[in-house]
Design a protein around this motif. Structure first.
Motif, PDB file in Angstrom:
ATOM      1  N   LEU A   1     -42.814  -1.546  31.620  1.00 20.38           N
ATOM      2  CA  LEU A   1     -44.085  -1.100  32.205  1.00 20.38           C
ATOM      3  C   LEU A   1     -44.591   0.146  31.486  1.00 20.38           C
ATOM      4  O   LEU A   1     -45.796   0.270  31.195  1.00 20.38           O
ATOM      5  CB  LEU A   1     -43.911  -0.820  33.701  1.00 20.38           C
TER       6      LEU A   1
ATOM      7  N   ASN B   1     -48.120   0.498  29.606  1.00 17.91           N
ATOM      8  CA  ASN B   1     -49.084   1.473  30.104  1.00 17.91           C
ATOM      9  C   ASN B   1     -49.438   2.527  29.059  1.00 17.91           C
ATOM     10  O   ASN B   1     -50.452   3.222  29.193  1.00 17.91           O
ATOM     11  CB  ASN B   1     -48.547   2.145  31.372  1.00 17.91           C
TER      12      ASN B   1
ATOM     13  N   GLU C   1     -52.551   0.529  35.594  1.00 14.01           N
ATOM     14  CA  GLU C   1     -51.183   0.275  36.053  1.00 14.01           C
ATOM     15  C   GLU C   1     -51.103  -0.982  36.929  1.00 14.01           C
ATOM     16  O   GLU C   1     -50.174  -1.778  36.811  1.00 14.01           O
ATOM     17  CB  GLU C   1     -50.632   1.475  36.843  1.00 14.01           C
ATOM     18  N   ARG C   2     -52.069  -1.120  37.792  1.00 15.16           N
ATOM     19  CA  ARG C   2     -51.956  -2.215  38.765  1.00 15.16           C
ATOM     20  C   ARG C   2     -52.093  -3.592  38.109  1.00 15.16           C
ATOM     21  O   ARG C   2     -51.232  -4.460  38.314  1.00 15.16           O
ATOM     22  CB  ARG C   2     -53.002  -2.029  39.866  1.00 15.16           C
TER      23      ARG C   2
ATOM     24  N   ARG D   1     -48.983  -4.282  36.068  1.00  9.42           N
ATOM     25  CA  ARG D   1     -47.831  -4.613  36.904  1.00  9.42           C
ATOM     26  C   ARG D   1     -47.933  -6.038  37.446  1.00  9.42           C
ATOM     27  O   ARG D   1     -46.947  -6.789  37.481  1.00  9.42           O
ATOM     28  CB  ARG D   1     -47.809  -3.610  38.067  1.00  9.42           C
TER      29      ARG D   1
ATOM     30  N   ASP E   1     -38.803  -0.824  34.169  1.00 15.79           N
ATOM     31  CA  ASP E   1     -39.575   0.424  34.096  1.00 15.79           C
ATOM     32  C   ASP E   1     -39.970   0.729  32.657  1.00 15.79           C
ATOM     33  O   ASP E   1     -41.102   1.153  32.388  1.00 15.79           O
ATOM     34  CB  ASP E   1     -38.755   1.582  34.670  1.00 15.79           C
TER      35      ASP E   1
END
Lengths: 306, 650
Positions: A10, A14, A21-22, A25, A7
């Motif tokens: 990420l 971000n 985000e996609r 990820r 997390d």
């Protein structure tokens, strides 16, 4: 249960790559699944930044190779140079001897230089002048390419595209993200200020955890019938290869781990499917440029869950 | 579907060879040696070609071989039609067809020819071993046919597939067997030669003719009594009646079909039974004395013997009723009585003298003469034996006064002769006496060694009266069996012997099985079919409603098999079944689950559309995802999932 380190990684990315985000990820999932990543988009949407950020937060060595049309394999792999003092040839490793290689604009290089990189990607070792040298572990190639219809590009053949586990597209940011970008701090400074969230050893452990994520028989059935559908449906020149299916499952496992689960759900497969099929399924009508998300959605809706 | 003209592989050739060998082998004993050898040579030739992977013989050679084979069959049988020549021709064609086995079309044709020849076996014998052998051949041929379309599986696997397919066909076979409208008699005429060597009673009786039968344990007929089996001493199975005597032989006189119904009335309770008569090639039907009814297609002779309209060439079943006590022939026709006292002019002077003395003493009192004769026979101390000495010209005299040893025909012949010489009408009745109840299935089995002869005398006021002179001298023959009656040490047929209990037990069981096969498989005729259907509640079956029932049942079996196969193929995960119930409930609320939608994605969407159930939906979806996709499925979770879904009321 979600893993806090993932997390945090990420969140770091971000903060710099806004509103994506996609793809972010997906890129992380690709690396967790031990795959090479291909980022395709227009110049200036943040491809290089994404690659750079990934290397920084994962605490990996990072080299960048700017591919050009006059590039030679030695420029990638390294070259032996005669050392007058010792009276012998000494190998000077090329930029590929690192943990993360950013191969920028790979499709601007000639096939000869491309294949030097791609062989290294597959074998995870380099053979020059009769000597084989192992590449470091972990080893990732993050390649970026401009859309192939742009001027001065040598499109990668399917066989080499297949070696990239995932292809992501970034696209233009939405208005809010763009505004934040414009109003915010300098991205280059932000990248430089990033601190690694994990050590390379932890990354290897995470990769092991990805492999341990459970894929039930029902889920494997689903992957199989998806692949079977691509092979029998008339829309594509060829269906997904077994290697692509393995990749799909591996990335879906990583996606499940990012979601904090110890088992893969069909949703994971569906989420990563566009990245898997985008550079693999070529439509029958070769000239048509299709959006991989649209293609993936159509494929998903055509195949009921077993 | 694979192409019909693709070449036959080596493996397929081996399979078809195996099928052809399995088909031809059981037929081999039916053919002359040259034919069996020719077929074997052609098959071996094909095997060698397959082994060496040589080329098949040219077409002109095959044409010549076919002509030669056909000519050979014609020369052997003087025809190419009929059972044996026809099957022989097919065997030759099958062997030669393998030599031109080139394409899948040939392979299928060969397999079909094998199927046809399997049926051909039943033209020769219809016993249980034949049927079992045919099943084996069927399995191999079916495997060969399967291999013709896909030769990849290993032989064992191929046989298993074939077995499975045949097993699936079994219900249809049974349905068709039971329900397909039957025709009377065999489907194709079985030629006469089948019964050329059958043993049994003949229409003449001479000394030694029945003693010969006593060496045979072949079955004459089987009887199923409706009620109690009558005592052994009443079991006189009336066969050919012989009123005519020429000094040596007793003969049947031709009085066929004198009565369409029985011309006498019985006393006391009748006995009902069913006879399954083995084919014996003669007209007569055996019936317990005295027959009260006549089987279909038969009539009664003037001497009360039921005869069929056609010689009994197939196993025949008929129901019968008998009166153990009856008064018959009180007003017998003069000419018959006259014939029943006829004797040759001379011969046997000693017994004639004794008979004349009875006549002189008792006059017309035939009952007294009969008593005198019985008395005389018991005083002569005659010995009942299977090996009577040979007799000369005056055989009655020699038997009664010199050798004193005889079998039942000697006793009966001498007794009738004595009565006739005294002027009392009398005749010889041949048939069977007794029988043995098989404890396994309750059938009374009458064998050839139960053959017997006895006498009938006409007494004024009483009509025809049965007298068994054998019973006078050897009462145990009548009350017991043959083994009890003959002196120890005489050669008896295996089954007539009293010892070897285990062998008899085994034989009883085998015989019961064989009888069941005869009664229910080979003997399943229109009457049996009607009875069976009536017992199943279908009265008055005609071919229309039988066909309807047949199609309905076949359809039901087909559906059942399909359901079974689909069930095996599409066994639904219980978690998935529960999930479908759950989504069906939400669908009624307008929240339709898309078949491609994962549980979490659906739960999120459904929760947005029905916020008041968000918690329940989320829990069920999470449970389902864990049970169906999670590692190490736990039984408790599945039960909880089912419970949650049952309780879920959107």
């Amino acid at each position: 249960m979600r893993l806090p380190e993932l997390d945090a990684i990420l969140a770091d990315i971000n903060r710099i790559i806004l509103g994506k985000e996609r793809p972010v990820r997906l890129s992380l999932a690709c690396l967790l699944a031990r795959g090479h990543l291909l980022i395709e988009d227009l110049p200036g949407v943040g491809k290089t930044t994404l690659a750079h950020v990934l290397a920084r937060v994962l605490g990996l060595d990072f080299q960048r190779i700017q591919f050009t049309s006059d590039m030679l394999p030695a420029d990638v792999l390294g070259v032996s140079i005669f050392d007058r003092d010792s009276g012998a040839f000494h190998f000077h490793p090329g930029p590929i001897f690192t943990q993360v290689v950013l191969a920028d604009e790979i499709n601007r290089a000639t096939p000869k230089a491309q294949s030097a990189l791609l062989e290294a990607m597959e074998e995870r070792q380099v053979t020059t002048e009769g000597k084989t040298r192992a590449l470091p572990e972990p080893f990732f190639v993050i390649a970026t390419q401009n859309p192939t219809h742009q001027i001065g590009t040598f499109p990668l053949p399917e066989s080499q595209l297949d070696r990239f586990l995932l292809k992501v597209e970034l696209g233009y940011p939405d208005a809010a993200a763009e505004r934040e970008l414009l109003a915010g701090a300098d991205r280059r400074q932000m990248v430089a200020a990033l601190v690694p969230r994990i050590a390379p050893q932890q990354l290897l452990e995470l990769q092991e955890r990805v492999r341990a994520v459970h894929a039930s028989p029902a889920l494997i059935d689903y992957v199989q019938i998806l692949a079977a559908h691509t092979r029998t449906a008339p829309h594509w020149q060829a269906g997904l290869s077994p290697r692509a299916c393995l990749g799909l499952l591996a990335v879906a496992r990583a996606w499940a781990l990012l979601d904090g689960r110890d088992h893969v759900l069909p949703e994971d497969v569906q989420a990563v499917l566009p990245g898997i099929i985008g550079h693999r399924l070529r439509p029958m009508d070769d000239t048509a440029r299709t959006d991989p998300h649209g293609v993936a959605a159509a494929l998903i809706e055509a195949v009921p869950l077993p | 579907m694979a192409r019909i003209d693709r070449p036959v592989s080596r493996r397929q050739a081996w399979w078809l060879l195996a099928g052809a060998v399995a088909t031809c082998l059981p037929l081999a004993p039916q053919f002359p040696l040259w034919l069996a050898l020719a077929a074997a040579a052609a098959l071996s030739w094909r095997a060698a070609l397959t082994w060496r992977q040589w080329h098949l013989p040219p077409r002109w050679l095959l044409v010549m071989l076919v002509i030669a084979g056909t000519a050979g069959v014609f020369l052997q049988y003087r025809t190419t039609l009929g059972r044996t020549p026809g099957v022989a021709l097919l065997v030759i064609f099958l062997a030669l067809k393998l030599l031109e086995l080139r394409t899948a079309r040939d392979a299928v044709a060969t397999a079909l020819l094998c199927y046809f020849l399997i049926l051909g076996q039943f033209l020769f014998t219809q016993t249980i071993p034949t049927a079992l052998l045919a099943c084996l051949t069927l399995l191999i041929t079916t495997a060969a046919l399967l291999a013709a379309s896909d030769d990849r599986p290993e032989p064992q696997q191929q046989l298993r597939r074939a077995g499975l397919m045949l097993a699936q066909a079994l219900p249809f076979m049974l349905l068709l067997f039971v329900l397909f409208p039957r025709v009377q008699g065999p489907l194709w005429g079985i030629p006469q030669d089948r019964f050329s060597a059958v043993s049994g009673l003949s229409d003449t009786m001479s000394p030694g003719s029945i003693a010969q039968l006593s060496q045979s344990d072949a079955i004459a007929f089987r009887v199923k009594f409706k009620g109690e089996t009558p005592p052994q001493s009443q079991l006189y199975w009336r066969g050919p009646v012989m009123p005519s005597f020429d000094g040596r032989n007793w003969r049947v006189t031709q009085t066929l079909g004198a009565y369409a119904e029985v011309p006498y009335t019985g006393l006391g309770a009748p006995v009902d039974y069913e006879v399954t008569l083995e084919p014996h090639g003669k007209f007569w039907l055996f019936a317990l004395e005295l027959p009260a009814t006549l089987p279909a297609e038969s009539a009664l002779t003037s001497d009360y013997q039921p005869v069929a309209r056609q010689a009994v060439r197939n196993r025949l079943r008929y129901t019968q009723r008998a009166w153990p006590e009856a008064i018959a022939g009180i007003n017998e026709a003069r000419n018959l009585l006259g014939a029943a006292v006829e004797l040759p002019k001379d011969g046997n002077p000693r017994i004639r003298a004794i008979s004349a003395a009875w006549r002189a003493q008792h006059g017309d009192d035939s009952a007294a003469i009969l008593a005198a004769a019985e008395n005389f026979f018991s005083r002569q101390l005659l010995i009942y034996t299977l090996n009577p000495p040979l007799l000369g010209a005056d055989m009655v005299d020699e038997f009664l006064f010199d050798t004193r040893r005889g079998f039942c025909e000697h006793f009966a012949a001498a007794f009738v002769f004595a009565l006739r010489a005294a002027g009392v009408p009398a005749r010889v009745v041949a048939g069977y006496q007794g029988g043995e109840v098989n404890p396994v299935d309750g059938y009374l089995v009458v064998r050839q060694y139960d053959a017997h002869a006895w006498a009938e005398a006409w007494i004024a006021g009483r009509g025809w009266v049965r007298v068994d002179p054998t019973a006078i001298s050897a009462p145990s023959r009548i009350s017991g069996n043959l083994a009890d009656a003959v002196p120890a040490g005489e050669a008896l047929p295996f089954l007539a012997r009293g010892d070897l209990a285990w062998l008899r037990e085994l034989r009883y069981r085998l015989d019961a099985v064989s009888n069941g096969w005869n009664q229910w498989v080979l003997g399943y005729n229109p009457q049996r079919q009607r009875d069976l259907l009536a017992s199943l509640g279908l009265n008055e079956p005609d071919w229309r409603n039988m066909t309807a029932i047949l199609s309905v049942l076949c359809g039901a079996v087909m559906l059942g098999l399909t359901a079974w196969i689909l069930r095996n193929r599409l066994r639904v995960d219980p978690a998935l079944a529960a999930w479908r119930r759950f989504t069906a409930r939400l669908a009624r609320r307008g929240i339709a689950w898309q078949p491609w939608e994962g549980p979490q994605a659906f739960a999120e969407r459904a929760a947005r559309q029905a916020p008041m159930h968000a918690a329940a939906i989320g829990e069920i979806a999470a449970l389902y995802a864990r049970v169906r996709y999670g590692p190490a499925p736990q039984a408790g979770e599945l039960i909880r999932l089912k419970a949650r879904i049952s309780a879920f009321r959107p």
